[in-house]
Design an enzyme around this catalytic site. Structure first.
Site, short mmCIF file in Angstrom:
data_model
loop_
_atom_site.label_atom_id
_atom_site.label_comp_id
_atom_site.label_asym_id
_atom_site.label_seq_id
_atom_site.Cartn_x
_atom_site.Cartn_y
_atom_site.Cartn_z
CB SER A 64 -0.80 -0.09 1.31
OG SER A 64 -1.53 0.98 1.51
CD GLN B 96 5.97 6.34 1.50
OE1 GLN B 96 7.03 6.45 1.45
NE2 GLN B 96 5.33 6.03 2.66
CG HIS C 251 5.92 1.19 11.50
ND1 HIS C 251 5.28 2.12 12.52
CD2 HIS C 251 5.09 -0.06 11.59
CE1 HIS C 251 4.69 1.33 13.29
NE2 HIS C 251 4.48 0.16 12.71
#
Ligand code: NDP
Ligand SMILES: CC[C@](O)(C(C)=O)C(=O)O
Ligand code: MG
Ligand code: MG
Length: 410
Positions: free
Chosen positions: A98, A103, A182
């Site tokens: 995703s 991006q 992350h």
């Protein structure tokens, strides 16, 4: 064109001036009616909570409800400046889930030099070709893409980042930048074994939304909110680079955090109100309605459809008080009474959840589960079970009755 934050800040300043005028007048006229002074007090209290801009264009310090934070905006990075900044770089997106999709396409549309690295002939390879990445030109096996890239954007699944690290680590040589979306891999290094080499910048841009939305907001000329953080700054430019990449991949504004804070808040939020909590709350409310003889259609409308189609968008537009004010006084009274009861009941659950995130329990579960060769099928099976719950089956019928429903939209 004035940026969103500039506009909202000047609106806030204008509102606060207007309100100070009302408050001053109220103070000068103590004999005014009680309702007038109540109004003025409410308006003054609201103005005190509204963000006010300090500082100069480029870096802004905003007052978020009494806490000053620095924010970075896309408006400070016109396309020409962005393209010039990255003119000698190749952004190598490793992984095409995703976030890789959102991006990668945004950075490509921004005119940057972007390549994708994924497992040859896997699902992502196929998806990347569908999105116009060309094998041998802009699409490569993972190791080849890392060798060609200067900014290595590790967007594999968190479990895959850990699994592939022994092969990836030796390729992250001086001069390259290691990027994540992350804090997971480096913060929980005891479990993931991801320890970046000491001689490269390590940065993070974490979009606060699905990669699908990263793409759709960008295409609409809007932008996702993202956080940025620096784990290692070898060049002295790590933060600036994070901001610039944040803009490149489609962020509208970015706030600063640390890798730890990002991963704790993210794992907590998605298990809580964003996903796990909301599914649990919807289901609980629906079940009690059904037990009391309400039809599926009524229970679904009163639980999910009204929330997502009418009330939650109002919260998104102008806040909770705006949504409350848009509902009846009957609803307002009851919701004001019950909100603290729900809060009290839920705080212990959220405390438990935060602890489970912080002590690594959630990470270890995720690594164990998502490292299995059958992880895609296993997740799909559990999601099919949710899809098959009565509430969501009823939802399909309710959605099909929307006047703007198109039969191919499900
Ligand atoms: N999803 C989101 O919207 C958000 C995600 N993030 C973070 O962004 C990062 C990427 O997440 P997301 O985009 O969701 O990606 P996913 O978690 O869906 O991971 C997908 C990618 O991982 C690859 N992959 C999985 N297992 C392996 C393996 N063993 N070896 C090689 N490749 C593998 C897949 O390739 P293949 O198709 O070949 O299996 C695919 O390209 C994560 O750190 C996530 O936490 C941050 C914000 C939001
Ligand atoms: C809420 C889920 C998320 O954290 C996200 C879209 O931000 C994720 O990991 O996908
Ligand atoms: Mg997440
Ligand atoms: Mg998230």
């Amino acid at each position: 064109m004035a940026s969103f934050a500039t506009r909202s800040a000047s609106q806030a300043i204008r509102a606060s001036r207007r309100v100070s005028g009302i408050a001053a007048k109220a103070a000068l006229r103590p004999a005014q009616t009680a309702s007038y002074s109540l109004l003025a007090r409410a308006a003054a209290a609201k103005a005190a909570q509204t963000p006010v801009v300090h500082g100069v264009r480029g870096i802004k310090t905003l007052d978020f409800a009494g806490v000053k934070e620095t924010v970075y905006e896309r408006s400070d990075w016109p396309l020409a400046k962005l393209q010039d900044y990255f003119k000698n770089d190749t952004l190598a997106l490793i992984g095409y889930g995703s976030q890789g999709h959102g991006q990668g396409l945004n950075a490509r549309d921004n005119g940057l030099n972007v390549i994708v690295g994924v497992r040859e002939n896997g699902e992502s390879w196929r998806q990347a070709i569908e999105d116009g990445w060309v094998p041998g030109e802009t699409l490569f096996p993972i190791e080849e893409a890392i060798n060609k890239g200067t900014i290595i954007m590790n967007l594999l699944s968190d479990a895959a980042q850990s699994q592939t690290w022994p092969k990836i680590a030796p390729l992250i040589v001086p001069g390259k930048t290691l990027y994540f979306s992350h804090g997971f891999s480096v913060v929980y290094k005891e479990d993931t074994k991801v320890i970046p080499p000491k001689d490269v910048d390590v940065i993070l841009v974490a979009p606060k939304g699905s990669g699908r939305t990263v793409r759709t907001l960008f295409k609409e000329g809007r932008g996702i909110n993202s956080s940025i953080a620096v784990w290692q700054d070898v060049t002295g430019k790590a933060k600036e680079k994070a901001v610039a990449i944040g803009v490149a991949v489609g962020s509208g504004y970015m706030y600063e955090t640390t890798f730890e804070k990002e991963v704790y808040s993210d794992l907590y939020g998605e298990r809580g109100v964003l996903m796990g909590g909301i599914q649990g709350l919807f289901l609980a409310q629906y079940q009690v309605l059904r037990k009391n003889g309400h039809s599926p259609s009524e229970a679904f409308n009163e639980t999910v459809e009204e929330a997502t189609q009418s009330l939650y968008p109002l919260i998104g537009q102008k806040g909770m008080d705006y949504m409350f004010n848009a509902c009846s006084t009957t609803a307002r009274r009851g919701a004001l009474d019950w909100a603290p009861i729900f809060e009290k009941a839920n705080v212990p659950i959220f405390e438990k959840l935060y602890e489970s995130v912080k002590n690594g329990t959630e990470t270890r579960k995720s690594l164990e589960y998502n490292s299995r060769s059958t992880y895609r099928q296993d997740l799909a099976k559990e999601l099919a079970e949710i899809d098959n719950q009565e509430i969501w089956r009823a939802g399909k019928v309710v959605r099909s009755l929307r006047p703007d429903y198109k039969s191919d939209s499900e």
